[in-house]
Motif scaffolding. Structure first.
Motif, PDB file in Angstrom:
ATOM      1  N   GLY A   1       0.829  -1.213   0.000  1.00 22.46           N
ATOM      2  CA  GLY A   1       0.000   0.000   0.000  1.00 22.46           C
ATOM      3  C   GLY A   1       0.861   1.259   0.000  1.00 22.46           C
ATOM      4  O   GLY A   1       0.552   2.241  -0.685  1.00 22.46           O
TER       5      GLY A   1
ATOM      6  N   MET B   1       2.513   1.600  -3.397  1.00 25.07           N
ATOM      7  CA  MET B   1       1.499   2.008  -4.390  1.00 25.07           C
ATOM      8  C   MET B   1       1.120   3.476  -4.221  1.00 25.07           C
ATOM      9  O   MET B   1       0.869   4.178  -5.202  1.00 25.07           O
TER      10      MET B   1
ATOM     11  N   HIS C   1      -3.618  -9.921  -2.125  1.00 26.27           N
ATOM     12  CA  HIS C   1      -4.541  -9.440  -3.157  1.00 26.27           C
ATOM     13  C   HIS C   1      -4.222  -9.987  -4.547  1.00 26.27           C
ATOM     14  O   HIS C   1      -4.935  -9.698  -5.492  1.00 26.27           O
TER      15      HIS C   1
ATOM     16  N   CYS D   1      -2.103   0.071 -14.935  1.00 21.92           N
ATOM     17  CA  CYS D   1      -2.354   0.111 -13.479  1.00 21.92           C
ATOM     18  C   CYS D   1      -3.700  -0.565 -13.188  1.00 21.92           C
ATOM     19  O   CYS D   1      -3.807  -1.441 -12.321  1.00 21.92           O
TER      20      CYS D   1
ATOM     21  N   CYS E   1      -3.885  -4.364 -13.721  1.00 19.81           N
ATOM     22  CA  CYS E   1      -3.343  -5.174 -12.616  1.00 19.81           C
ATOM     23  C   CYS E   1      -4.293  -5.156 -11.423  1.00 19.81           C
ATOM     24  O   CYS E   1      -4.505  -6.177 -10.789  1.00 19.81           O
ATOM     25  N   HIS E   2      -4.875  -4.004 -11.147  1.00 19.31           N
ATOM     26  CA  HIS E   2      -5.817  -3.944 -10.017  1.00 19.31           C
ATOM     27  C   HIS E   2      -7.005  -4.864 -10.269  1.00 19.31           C
ATOM     28  O   HIS E   2      -7.566  -5.436  -9.345  1.00 19.31           O
TER      29      HIS E   2
ATOM     30  N   PHE F   1      -8.472  -6.533  -6.439  1.00 21.28           N
ATOM     31  CA  PHE F   1      -8.470  -5.166  -5.921  1.00 21.28           C
ATOM     32  C   PHE F   1      -8.910  -4.195  -7.000  1.00 21.28           C
ATOM     33  O   PHE F   1      -8.482  -3.060  -7.033  1.00 21.28           O
TER      34      PHE F   1
HETATM   35  C1  HEC Z   1       1.399  -5.845 -10.370  1.00 23.07           C
HETATM   36  C2  HEC Z   1       0.104  -5.339 -10.009  1.00 23.07           C
HETATM   37  C3  HEC Z   1      -0.094  -3.862  -9.817  1.00 23.07           C
HETATM   38  C4  HEC Z   1       0.316  -2.842 -10.661  1.00 23.07           C
HETATM   39  C5  HEC Z   1       1.067  -2.944 -11.977  1.00 23.07           C
HETATM   40  C6  HEC Z   1      -0.152  -1.611 -10.037  1.00 23.07           C
HETATM   41  N1  HEC Z   1      -0.795  -1.872  -8.869  1.00 23.07           N
HETATM   42 FE1  HEC Z   1      -1.551  -0.478  -7.585  1.00 23.07          FE
HETATM   43  N2  HEC Z   1      -2.096  -1.973  -6.298  1.00 23.07           N
HETATM   44  C7  HEC Z   1      -1.897  -3.336  -6.487  1.00 23.07           C
HETATM   45  C8  HEC Z   1      -2.364  -4.063  -5.321  1.00 23.07           C
HETATM   46  C9  HEC Z   1      -2.329  -5.577  -5.140  1.00 23.07           C
HETATM   47  C10 HEC Z   1      -2.845  -3.083  -4.413  1.00 23.07           C
HETATM   48  C11 HEC Z   1      -3.406  -3.340  -3.010  1.00 23.07           C
HETATM   49  C12 HEC Z   1      -2.261  -3.156  -2.008  1.00 23.07           C
HETATM   50  C13 HEC Z   1      -2.552  -3.553  -0.591  1.00 23.07           C
HETATM   51  O1  HEC Z   1      -3.544  -4.215  -0.319  1.00 23.07           O
HETATM   52  O2  HEC Z   1      -1.739  -3.229   0.283  1.00 23.07           O
HETATM   53  C14 HEC Z   1      -2.668  -1.799  -5.070  1.00 23.07           C
HETATM   54  C15 HEC Z   1      -3.024  -0.574  -4.510  1.00 23.07           C
HETATM   55  C16 HEC Z   1      -2.942   0.657  -5.112  1.00 23.07           C
HETATM   56  C17 HEC Z   1      -3.380   1.913  -4.549  1.00 23.07           C
HETATM   57  C18 HEC Z   1      -4.047   2.095  -3.187  1.00 23.07           C
HETATM   58  C19 HEC Z   1      -2.952   2.433  -2.183  1.00 23.07           C
HETATM   59  C20 HEC Z   1      -3.473   3.055  -0.924  1.00 23.07           C
HETATM   60  O3  HEC Z   1      -2.983   2.669   0.158  1.00 23.07           O
HETATM   61  O4  HEC Z   1      -4.324   3.934  -1.008  1.00 23.07           O
HETATM   62  C21 HEC Z   1      -3.103   2.898  -5.456  1.00 23.07           C
HETATM   63  C22 HEC Z   1      -3.399   4.390  -5.305  1.00 23.07           C
HETATM   64  C23 HEC Z   1      -2.461   2.256  -6.577  1.00 23.07           C
HETATM   65  N3  HEC Z   1      -2.381   0.892  -6.350  1.00 23.07           N
HETATM   66  C24 HEC Z   1      -2.001   2.952  -7.685  1.00 23.07           C
HETATM   67  C25 HEC Z   1      -1.345   2.340  -8.755  1.00 23.07           C
HETATM   68  C26 HEC Z   1      -0.845   3.054  -9.912  1.00 23.07           C
HETATM   69  C27 HEC Z   1      -0.960   4.550 -10.136  1.00 23.07           C
HETATM   70  C28 HEC Z   1      -0.286   2.124 -10.741  1.00 23.07           C
HETATM   71  C29 HEC Z   1       0.317   2.290 -12.084  1.00 23.07           C
HETATM   72  C30 HEC Z   1       1.357   3.275 -12.280  1.00 23.07           C
HETATM   73  C31 HEC Z   1      -0.417   0.824 -10.080  1.00 23.07           C
HETATM   74  N4  HEC Z   1      -1.081   1.005  -8.888  1.00 23.07           N
HETATM   75  C32 HEC Z   1       0.038  -0.365 -10.613  1.00 23.07           C
HETATM   76  C33 HEC Z   1      -1.353  -3.920  -7.628  1.00 23.07           C
HETATM   77  C34 HEC Z   1      -0.795  -3.241  -8.684  1.00 23.07           C
END
Ligand code: HEC
Length: 157
Positions: free
Chosen positions: A33, A36, A81, A125, A128-129, A134
């Protein structure tokens, strides 16, 4: 440190004092988190740097974003996740192409191409989510609507 503590430490140097320090260092790792949240900040700054055609800053923010994604792989090769695939293959599937294409657009100082590839990155992004447990309406990444960084001049170059 008084003499008796010193003696205790030197007596238990390997099994006591020293190993305790090592354990503390090893268990300190950023949560996904946290990584991210920083990635989301870089994603926004990348946009404003690109719009200002501040290509040096755009290159820097993209590099930082890449490092954050690498940290996600290093510190969280698997995650609660991520049900469909490990971090490495999800990153390869969603980030590799748009990041490489953005690198090129930035090097070419091409705003139209930058905007197109930025949207591809954002789609990565969200892809992947969605593949993670998620996605969909829970956590949707977009182009930033406004610039929240009041203390940074993005057009300075
Ligand atoms: C490989 C997979 C993956 C990619 C690629 C990815 N994410 Fe994530 N993201 C996740 C996961 C899994 C979570 C949940 C994390 C947790 O539960 O701690 C997350 C959580 C988040 C959150 C919530 C964090 C918070 O604490 O509020 C944000 C904002 C976010 N991602 C932004 C992005 C952005 C912007 C990109 C692209 C540049 C991106 N993510 C690319 C898997 C990914």
């Amino acid at each position: 440190m008084n003499k008796s503590v010193l003696l205790l430490c030197s007596t238990f140097l390997i099994s006591g004092c020293a190993s305790e320090t090592v354990t503390t260092v090893e268990t300190f790792k950023p949560g996904l988190g946290e990584i991210m949240s920083l990635t989301a900040m870089r994603h926004a700054k990348l946009w404003f740097a690109g719009q200002a055609e501040n290509w040096a800053l755009a290159a820097y923010e993209l590099d930082e974003l890449k490092e954050g994604i690498e940290d996600a792989e290093i510190f969280h090769p698997t995650h609660k996740h991520l049900k469909t695939a490990p971090m490495k293959s999800l990153i390869a599937a969603t980030m590799e192409n748009p990041v490489a294409a953005l690198d090129k657009a930035i090097a070419a100082k091409n705003l139209i191409e930058f905007n197109k590839q930025y949207d591809q990155l954002t789609a990565g992004c969200n892809a992947c989510h969605q593949m993670a447990d998620f996605g969909f309406n829970v956590n949707v990444v977009t182009r930033p609507n406004f610039n929240p960084f009041a203390n940074q001049n993005f057009s300075a170059h």
